[in-house]
Scaffold this motif. Structure first.
Motif, PDB file in Angstrom:
ATOM      1  N   SER A 161       8.183  13.216 -18.597  1.00 29.51           N
ATOM      2  CA  SER A 161       7.818  11.818 -18.406  1.00 29.51           C
ATOM      3  C   SER A 161       9.052  10.929 -18.364  1.00 29.51           C
ATOM      4  O   SER A 161       9.139  10.006 -17.552  1.00 29.51           O
ATOM      5  N   ALA A 162      10.008  11.206 -19.233  1.00 25.47           N
ATOM      6  CA  ALA A 162      11.258  10.439 -19.240  1.00 25.47           C
ATOM      7  C   ALA A 162      12.000  10.621 -17.921  1.00 25.47           C
ATOM      8  O   ALA A 162      12.532   9.654 -17.356  1.00 25.47           O
ATOM      9  N   LEU A 163      12.041  11.836 -17.429  1.00 25.44           N
ATOM     10  CA  LEU A 163      12.706  12.116 -16.160  1.00 25.44           C
ATOM     11  C   LEU A 163      12.044  11.342 -15.023  1.00 25.44           C
ATOM     12  O   LEU A 163      12.736  10.723 -14.193  1.00 25.44           O
ATOM     13  N   GLN A 164      10.722  11.324 -14.963  1.00 26.20           N
ATOM     14  CA  GLN A 164      10.021  10.567 -13.927  1.00 26.20           C
ATOM     15  C   GLN A 164      10.324   9.075 -14.030  1.00 26.20           C
ATOM     16  O   GLN A 164      10.525   8.396 -13.027  1.00 26.20           O
ATOM     17  N   PHE A 165      10.383   8.568 -15.256  1.00 27.56           N
ATOM     18  CA  PHE A 165      10.672   7.154 -15.470  1.00 27.56           C
ATOM     19  C   PHE A 165      12.072   6.804 -14.983  1.00 27.56           C
ATOM     20  O   PHE A 165      12.270   5.821 -14.261  1.00 27.56           O
ATOM     21  N   VAL A 166      13.048   7.618 -15.332  1.00 35.02           N
ATOM     22  CA  VAL A 166      14.433   7.367 -14.919  1.00 35.02           C
ATOM     23  C   VAL A 166      14.566   7.514 -13.404  1.00 35.02           C
ATOM     24  O   VAL A 166      15.267   6.737 -12.756  1.00 35.02           O
ATOM     25  N   ARG A 167      13.884   8.478 -12.827  1.00 33.81           N
ATOM     26  CA  ARG A 167      13.896   8.624 -11.367  1.00 33.81           C
ATOM     27  C   ARG A 167      13.359   7.371 -10.699  1.00 33.81           C
ATOM     28  O   ARG A 167      13.897   6.901  -9.701  1.00 33.81           O
ATOM     29  N   LYS A 168      12.271   6.835 -11.222  1.00 33.72           N
ATOM     30  CA  LYS A 168      11.672   5.634 -10.649  1.00 33.72           C
ATOM     31  C   LYS A 168      12.621   4.449 -10.765  1.00 33.72           C
ATOM     32  O   LYS A 168      12.829   3.713  -9.797  1.00 33.72           O
ATOM     33  N   LEU A 169      13.204   4.266 -11.943  1.00 35.29           N
ATOM     34  CA  LEU A 169      14.111   3.140 -12.145  1.00 35.29           C
ATOM     35  C   LEU A 169      15.360   3.226 -11.271  1.00 35.29           C
ATOM     36  O   LEU A 169      15.812   2.229 -10.719  1.00 35.29           O
ATOM     37  N   SER A 170      15.916   4.426 -11.172  1.00 37.36           N
ATOM     38  CA  SER A 170      17.180   4.590 -10.452  1.00 37.36           C
ATOM     39  C   SER A 170      16.991   4.736  -8.944  1.00 37.36           C
ATOM     40  O   SER A 170      17.907   4.447  -8.173  1.00 37.36           O
ATOM     41  N   GLY A 171      15.828   5.204  -8.537  1.00 36.43           N
ATOM     42  CA  GLY A 171      15.612   5.470  -7.125  1.00 36.43           C
ATOM     43  C   GLY A 171      16.158   6.822  -6.691  1.00 36.43           C
ATOM     44  O   GLY A 171      16.147   7.152  -5.518  1.00 36.43           O
ATOM     45  N   PHE A 172      16.642   7.615  -7.636  1.00 40.30           N
ATOM     46  CA  PHE A 172      17.194   8.937  -7.338  1.00 40.30           C
ATOM     47  C   PHE A 172      16.220  10.019  -7.761  1.00 40.30           C
ATOM     48  O   PHE A 172      15.722  10.006  -8.874  1.00 40.30           O
ATOM     49  N   THR A 173      16.000  10.983  -6.883  1.00 41.05           N
ATOM     50  CA  THR A 173      15.292  12.186  -7.291  1.00 41.05           C
ATOM     51  C   THR A 173      16.291  13.116  -7.963  1.00 41.05           C
ATOM     52  O   THR A 173      16.032  13.697  -9.004  1.00 41.05           O
ATOM     53  N   LYS A 174      17.445  13.210  -7.336  1.00 33.97           N
ATOM     54  CA  LYS A 174      18.563  13.974  -7.897  1.00 33.97           C
ATOM     55  C   LYS A 174      19.809  13.136  -7.661  1.00 33.97           C
ATOM     56  O   LYS A 174      20.151  12.853  -6.516  1.00 33.97           O
ATOM     57  N   PRO A 175      20.472  12.709  -8.725  1.00 36.32           N
ATOM     58  CA  PRO A 175      21.629  11.832  -8.544  1.00 36.32           C
ATOM     59  C   PRO A 175      22.835  12.579  -7.976  1.00 36.32           C
ATOM     60  O   PRO A 175      22.932  13.798  -8.081  1.00 36.32           O
ATOM     61  N   SER A 176      23.745  11.815  -7.400  1.00 39.90           N
ATOM     62  CA  SER A 176      24.998  12.390  -6.925  1.00 39.90           C
ATOM     63  C   SER A 176      25.820  12.829  -8.127  1.00 39.90           C
ATOM     64  O   SER A 176      25.543  12.455  -9.270  1.00 39.90           O
ATOM     65  N   GLN A 177      26.866  13.604  -7.870  1.00 40.51           N
ATOM     66  CA  GLN A 177      27.741  14.040  -8.966  1.00 40.51           C
ATOM     67  C   GLN A 177      28.353  12.847  -9.680  1.00 40.51           C
ATOM     68  O   GLN A 177      28.538  12.882 -10.897  1.00 40.51           O
ATOM     69  N   ALA A 178      28.629  11.788  -8.945  1.00 40.06           N
ATOM     70  CA  ALA A 178      29.230  10.593  -9.544  1.00 40.06           C
ATOM     71  C   ALA A 178      28.278   9.918 -10.530  1.00 40.06           C
ATOM     72  O   ALA A 178      28.719   9.276 -11.484  1.00 40.06           O
ATOM     73  N   ASN A 179      26.982  10.062 -10.306  1.00 40.77           N
ATOM     74  CA  ASN A 179      25.991   9.407 -11.164  1.00 40.77           C
ATOM     75  C   ASN A 179      25.270  10.363 -12.110  1.00 40.77           C
ATOM     76  O   ASN A 179      24.451   9.927 -12.912  1.00 40.77           O
ATOM     77  N   ALA A 180      25.572  11.645 -12.033  1.00 41.31           N
ATOM     78  CA  ALA A 180      24.836  12.640 -12.814  1.00 41.31           C
ATOM     79  C   ALA A 180      24.942  12.404 -14.319  1.00 41.31           C
ATOM     80  O   ALA A 180      23.934  12.509 -15.039  1.00 41.31           O
ATOM     81  N   GLU A 181      26.118  12.089 -14.804  1.00 42.05           N
ATOM     82  CA  GLU A 181      26.292  11.891 -16.248  1.00 42.05           C
ATOM     83  C   GLU A 181      25.464  10.712 -16.757  1.00 42.05           C
ATOM     84  O   GLU A 181      24.772  10.810 -17.778  1.00 42.05           O
ATOM     85  N   ALA A 182      25.508   9.587 -16.040  1.00 42.46           N
ATOM     86  CA  ALA A 182      24.735   8.406 -16.442  1.00 42.46           C
ATOM     87  C   ALA A 182      23.234   8.693 -16.356  1.00 42.46           C
ATOM     88  O   ALA A 182      22.466   8.288 -17.239  1.00 42.46           O
ATOM     89  N   PHE A 183      22.832   9.410 -15.310  1.00 42.57           N
ATOM     90  CA  PHE A 183      21.428   9.757 -15.115  1.00 42.57           C
ATOM     91  C   PHE A 183      20.944  10.643 -16.263  1.00 42.57           C
ATOM     92  O   PHE A 183      19.907  10.376 -16.881  1.00 42.57           O
ATOM     93  N   ASP A 184      21.698  11.686 -16.567  1.00 42.13           N
ATOM     94  CA  ASP A 184      21.321  12.608 -17.645  1.00 42.13           C
ATOM     95  C   ASP A 184      21.270  11.915 -18.997  1.00 42.13           C
ATOM     96  O   ASP A 184      20.379  12.179 -19.808  1.00 42.13           O
TER      97      ASP A 184
END
Length: 90
Positions: A23-46
């Protein structure tokens, strides 16, 4: 995307750690607009997924209700039935 976020409070058996994280992953995906973030954004996304997971666990543990817990099997069958009705061909 947010339709996939399920209610996790007041179920028997209680929500698992995997369900809370999903559920947290779906929420963050919705907020960020990323299904899978780029390497540059992976740390912040995780980090955001972990922070939301932690906050969700605290929230679920803090909530109280006098209602009896819902049965996961019964609720899942209700969802399947609604889906059959919605997508059945007349």
């Amino acid at each position: 995307m947010c339709r996939n976020i399920k209610t996790l409070f007041n179920f028997d058996p209680p929500a698992t750690d995997d369900e809370v994280r999903a559920s947290a992953l779906q929420f963050v995906r919705k907020l960020s607009g990323f299904t899978k973030p780029s390497q540059a954004n992976a740390e912040a996304f995780d980090k955001a997924v972990q922070d939301v997971t932690d906050a969700a666990r605290v929230l679920i543990a803090s909530l109280s209700t006098s209602a009896t817990p819902k049965d996961r099997g019964v609720e899942a069958e209700k969802l399947r039935q609604r889906s059959r009705e919605r997508f059945s061909r007349a």
